[in-house]
Design a protein around this motif. Structure first.
Motif: not given
Ligand SMILES: Cc1ncc(COP(=O)(O)O)c(C=O)c1O
Length: 989
Positions: A167-172, A216-220, A247-248
């Motif tokens: 996912l593009q928005w996965d902080i990793r 697994v976290v919401h991340q947004d 979610l990631s």
């Protein structure tokens, strides 16, 4: 071949127009309603308003048309997470997926462009997105942090095959995203910043990665995805979280980082202070490990960089996506703000939020030597703190004051030392809305220029504009005020001469050696910092006592803890002896119309009608000091200053009011005025204005019916107190030209009742400007008619000028002049001694003489030499400094400015009352109902204090901001007050 999965990655929003979307919604979910497009980066979302008929009210949903490339499994994971969160008993709401006609939660459709899209319908959360608010108060940020943590906890143990995706928005992946999208940056400067900052963050994260927990976290949990509703005080409290699309399975700490990155736009000048508030909320529920705390800021920077460059990319690809364009500037501003923060500093701030101490320790090698050869037993503390007796006035930026203090130590053979950790008065700034950098991170030895400076430890010399740095490897030693004699880059041993003390100190100060330990090599630590970051910076710049070879207590300034003082105060003083603010700053210094707390934060004081000349006025100080040296005793002796003061006071009143009684306080003055009236008239009953405050002693309290001072007042006044309607043209029933006569009619009504009962009035007492209502000017003719009627009934007219007198109205010396009347008795206090207890009753000779029937009058300290010396100095200073004219000119300007603010915010400011420098800003919830904005007023006062203005609410609804500063208020300060109120109301509180 391009190995970066995000390069050339384009996700455009599905091309679905509203009519088509409405059709899809009907077909798939059997729901009809009106559709309103909601902003989205990559999907197409519509709010659906379903009319269910009057009884059921309206229902709202969000119809989500997912972008083409999004697989069903990911959406199933989202749905499962939403359902999990919805049943987790969280203190906030989440959207709940609704079933389609076929019973599934995800429908499927091929739309115009020929691409297949997944469709979902979820419940709509009522409220306003948090990003639509400007300022976010600490309590809001705390709640936002709690929300992120709550979400993390709700998803504990959750997993789903749909999360097996990149996912593009996965902080990793943030670094890869930034790298791939760099070409889209709209300017070279943006590109350079993104590249450099994301690079640093990636490096930092790589070194910590092994210790970062994955969940697994919401991340947004962003401000955009957080729905808020106003609490009683009007603060936007987070109450709902939407958008589970990011979610990631990723780093656990990502949720905290995302909140901070998103919210930082709300405090671009203080991202760390904001982060600390968010983190306190988050960490209370989800404790992070030290490595995770260290990783949070690099994650914040990665995330902010990814958001900013993605915005530029999306903007380039979708020139018509107004949502993307509107947010780009904000995203870049937030990114720039967080990128400017040193990671090490952020780590200490987050550790502070977690209740942990410094992360680093500096140990000097055993062969360390002192940088200068001074006799330790001659070093003396040079107290430059806000409580220093060596400094007078504000002493802000006053190098001459420092020089004088330095010389005072030197003449006694001492070597002055400016302490580490000291909040210095000399670095405070006046009239500022932001904190000044007052807290020192090194120690300053004031020395003679030319003294030899040696390397305290072995290391490599660097030159700085201010002196030299010795790079030791694991830490730096910074020595400012040194003219180097060793070239930059040269290695030195402990004890090697590296230069000499410069003859000129920094910024015009006397010559000094500034010694600072910096625990992170290469970190550009400032010499001093703002109080709110002092603890974090001190963790990075530990105390240099050992470096200087001096004792800790000599080098380290004592820490001040206002909360501890408050606890002591509460333990020993009566609880009802109230204080301003829940967490009050410790104020130990005042100067003119400024107050300065012990951290060196200055405030414009608009609440203080006692210090009428300004705080710490030298004329009062000199008069009181002189008198204390000569004589201070009771008023039965014959001494000059009592007569001089009484003469000067009486001279300011109309000729008939020629006789003075001296007391100490306003309550005493009112008490005495009532007694005089009773003795002179032989009657008991007193007419007083409903809602007024006149003091706390027996009779003064009896005639006080202010609800806010005593909630039981209305029903508990003794029967000799006859309350008349408050002549308040804003809240009362009467307005306009006839209001004065109509309110006075109520005085006549009460007089009539008295007469009918065979009684007569001793007096009618009123403030000639309604202070307790927030400075409401009385309607024309009110006192003229009321006084005439009372006198006709045989009573006396008492003007309580305790608050309103002493030139405060600017246009008048006494408020009764504004009403065109002359009272029989006047009470004064508060301003009379500029803070020294002085009060007086001024009346006619006949009324005063009548008191003889009750014996004599004596108040031990009332009229004491010291009180009178202060009183005389006040009167002289008002004239000498032209304070009445100043109150008029600056007061009119301030009133006009406040009225402009009022006009711009009719939803909260009902009126600006008053005259001269007695003003009141009345806050209401509705201009129609005038419901007092009580909780809002307190919250607004808190925010104004943060911005450097001290005010407090008054009025029966506790909803009128007091604006009654010392009369020396300057135009500039008045303008700052207006600016601060405007900013508070515009940005929120
Ligand atoms: C109008 C008025 N009268 C009397 C008093 C009592 O004065 P003191 O607090 O000095 O006793 C006050 C105090 O706030 C006041 O506002």
């Amino acid at each position: 071949m391009d190995t970066n999965p995000f390069a050339g990655h384009v996700d455009r929003r599905p091309e679905v127009a509203p009519p088509e979307a409405a059709q899809l919604l009907r077909d798939a979910f059997g729901v009809a309603g009106s559709l309103t497009e909601l902003g989205s980066h990559q999907d197409r979302n519509y709010r659906v308003d379903v009319a269910d008929g009057a009884a059921a009210g309206r229902r709202r949903y969000v119809f989500k048309i997912a972008r083409g490339g999004l697989g069903r499994a990911a959406l199933e994971a989202e749905n499962a997470a939403m359902l999990r969160a919805a049943s987790a008993g969280l203190p906030f709401e989440v959207p709940v997926p609704q079933e389609a006609r076929d019973g599934s939660l995800i429908a499927h459709a091929v739309v115009a462009a020929g691409t297949a899209h997944h469709l979902r319908l979820v419940t709509y959360l009522e409220g306003s997105p948090l990003d639509t608010f400007g300022y976010l108060a600490p309590s809001v940020l705390h709640a936002h942090g709690e929300m992120a943590a709550g979400m993390t906890l709700a998803l504990e143990g959750f997993d789903h095959a749909g999360l097996d995706r990149v996912l593009q928005w996965d902080i990793r992946h943030a670094a890869s995203v930034v790298e791939a999208l760099l070409p889209y940056c709209s300017t070279p400067a943006r590109r350079a910043l993104a590249e450099q900052a994301a690079g640093r963050a990636t490096e930092a994260l790589a070194s910590l990665e092994a210790k970062l927990r994955v969940r697994v976290v919401h991340q947004d949990v962003t401000d955009v995805n957080t729905v808020a509703r106003a609490d009683r005080a009007g603060r936007p409290m987070p109450c709902g979280l939407i958008d589970f699309g990011d979610l990631s399975r990723t780093w656990l700490a990502a949720d905290l980082a995302v909140v901070i990155a998103a919210d930082s736009f709300h405090a671009l000048d203080a991202p760390l202070q904001l982060a600390r508030d968010v983190a306190r909320g988050y960490l209370a529920l989800v404790p992070l490990e030290p490595a995770e705390l260290a990783a949070v800021w690099p994650m914040v920077v990665s995330r902010a960089a990814a958001v900013a460059v993605s915005g530029d990319q999306q903007g380039a690809l979708e020139p018509d996506n107004t949502y993307v364009h509107a947010t780009r500037a904000e995203e870049w501003a937030a990114f720039e703000a967080v990128a400017a923060v040193p990671f090490a500093l952020a780590e200490e701030v987050l550790r502070e939020a977690a209740g942990l101490g410094p992360s680093r320790r500096v140990t000097l090698p055993a062969d360390a030597v002192r940088p200068v050869d001074v006799a330790a037993n001659r070093v003396r503390v040079l107290d430059l703190s806000t409580t220093s007796g060596a400094l007078s006035g504000a002493a802000t930026g006053d190098t001459a004051a420092v020089e004088a203090a330095v010389n005072a130590v030197r003449v006694k053979g001492g070597i002055p030392l400016g302490r580490w950790g000291e909040a210095r008065l000399t670095d405070a700034e006046l009239d500022t809305t932001i904190e000044a950098a007052t807290v020192h991170l090194g120690a300053d030895l004031f020395l003679s220029g030319g003294m030899v400076v040696r390397a305290p430890v072995a290391g490599v010399v660097r030159h700085t504009p201010a002196g030299v740095v010795i790079g030791v490897g694991s830490f730096d030693i910074r020595l400012d005020g040194v003219v180097p004699s060793v070239a930059a880059g040269v290695g030195v041993d402990a004890g090697d001469e590296i230069g000499r003390v410069s003859g000129d100190g920094p910024g015009g100060l006397p010559a000094l050696l500034h010694a600072q330990v910096v625990a992170v090599p290469g970190l550009e630590a400032p010499r001093r910092t703002v109080p709110s970051l002092a603890r974090a910076w001190q963790a990075l710049c530990p105390d240099p006592a050992e470096l200087l070879g001096l004792a800790g207590p000599l080098v380290v300034a004592p820490t001040d803890d206002p909360a501890a003082l408050l606890a002591r105060r509460n333990a020993v003083l009566a609880g009802v002896q109230i204080h301003y603010y829940d967490a009050p700053p410790r104020i130990e210094r005042g100067w003119r119309h400024h107050l300065i707390d012990t951290t060196g934060r200055s405030y414009i004081d608009v609440v203080n009608n006692v210090a009428i000349l300004g705080h710490s006025h030298p004329a009062v100080e000199a008069a009181v000091t002189r008198q204390l040296r000569l004589l201070n005793t009771n008023s039965r002796f014959l001494y000059g200053v009592m007569t001089e003061f009484a003469e000067a006071l009486a001279a300011r009143f109309p000729a008939l009011l020629d006789t003075v009684f001296l007391v100490n306080t306003g309550s005493e003055a009112v008490e005495l005025a009532l007694r005089l009236a009773r003795v002179a008239t032989g009657r008991l009953d007193v007419l007083a204005v409903r809602g007024a405050y006149h003091g706390w002693t027996g009779a003064a309290d009896a005639i006080t019916s202010s609800h806010i001072d005593n909630a039981r007042a209305a029903g508990t006044r003794p029967d000799w107190v006859r309350l008349v309607e408050a002549p308040n043209t804003y809240r009362g029933p009467h307005r306009g030209a006839v209001a004065g006569a109509l309110y006075a009619a109520d005085v006549q009504r009460v007089l009539g009742e008295l007469a009918a009962a065979g009684r007569g009035p001793a007096a009618f007492i009123a403030e000639p400007l309604f202070g307790n209502a927030g400075g409401v000017v009385l309607p024309d003719g009110y006192l003229r008619e009321a006084y005439a009627d009372v006198r006709a009934a045989g009573g006396l007219a008492i003007a309580d000028e305790v608050q309103t007198g002493y030139a405060r109205l600017g246009h008048h010396q006494w408020a009764f002049e504004q009403q065109g009347v002359v009272p029989d008795v006047v009470t004064v206090a508060k301003a009379a001694g500029n803070g020294v207890a002085v009060g007086a009753v001024v009346t006619t000779r006949a009324i005063a003489d009548a008191f003889a029937a009750e014996g004599s009058f004596f108040s031990s300290v009332g009229g004491s030499p010291v009180g009178c010396a202060a009183g005389l100095a006040v009167l002289e200073t008002i004239d000498r400094e032209g304070l009445q004219a100043n109150a008029r000119i600056v007061g009119d300007r301030l009133r006009d400015g406040l009225r402009e603010v009022a006009a711009a915010h009719p939803g909260i400011v009902g009126a600006v009352h008053g005259m001269g420098l007695y003003l009141g800003v009345e806050l209401v919830r509705s201009p129609e109902t005038l419901e007092p904005a009580t909780e809002e007023a307190l919250a607004i006062c808190e925010r104004m204090r943060e911005l450097g203005v001290i005010t407090q609410p008054t009025g029966d609804g506790n909803n009128v901001l007091k604006v009654k500063p010392p009369l020396c208020l300057t135009r500039d300060s008045a303008d700052v007050v207006v600016e601060v109120l405007e900013r508070t109301l515009a940005e929120g509180w």
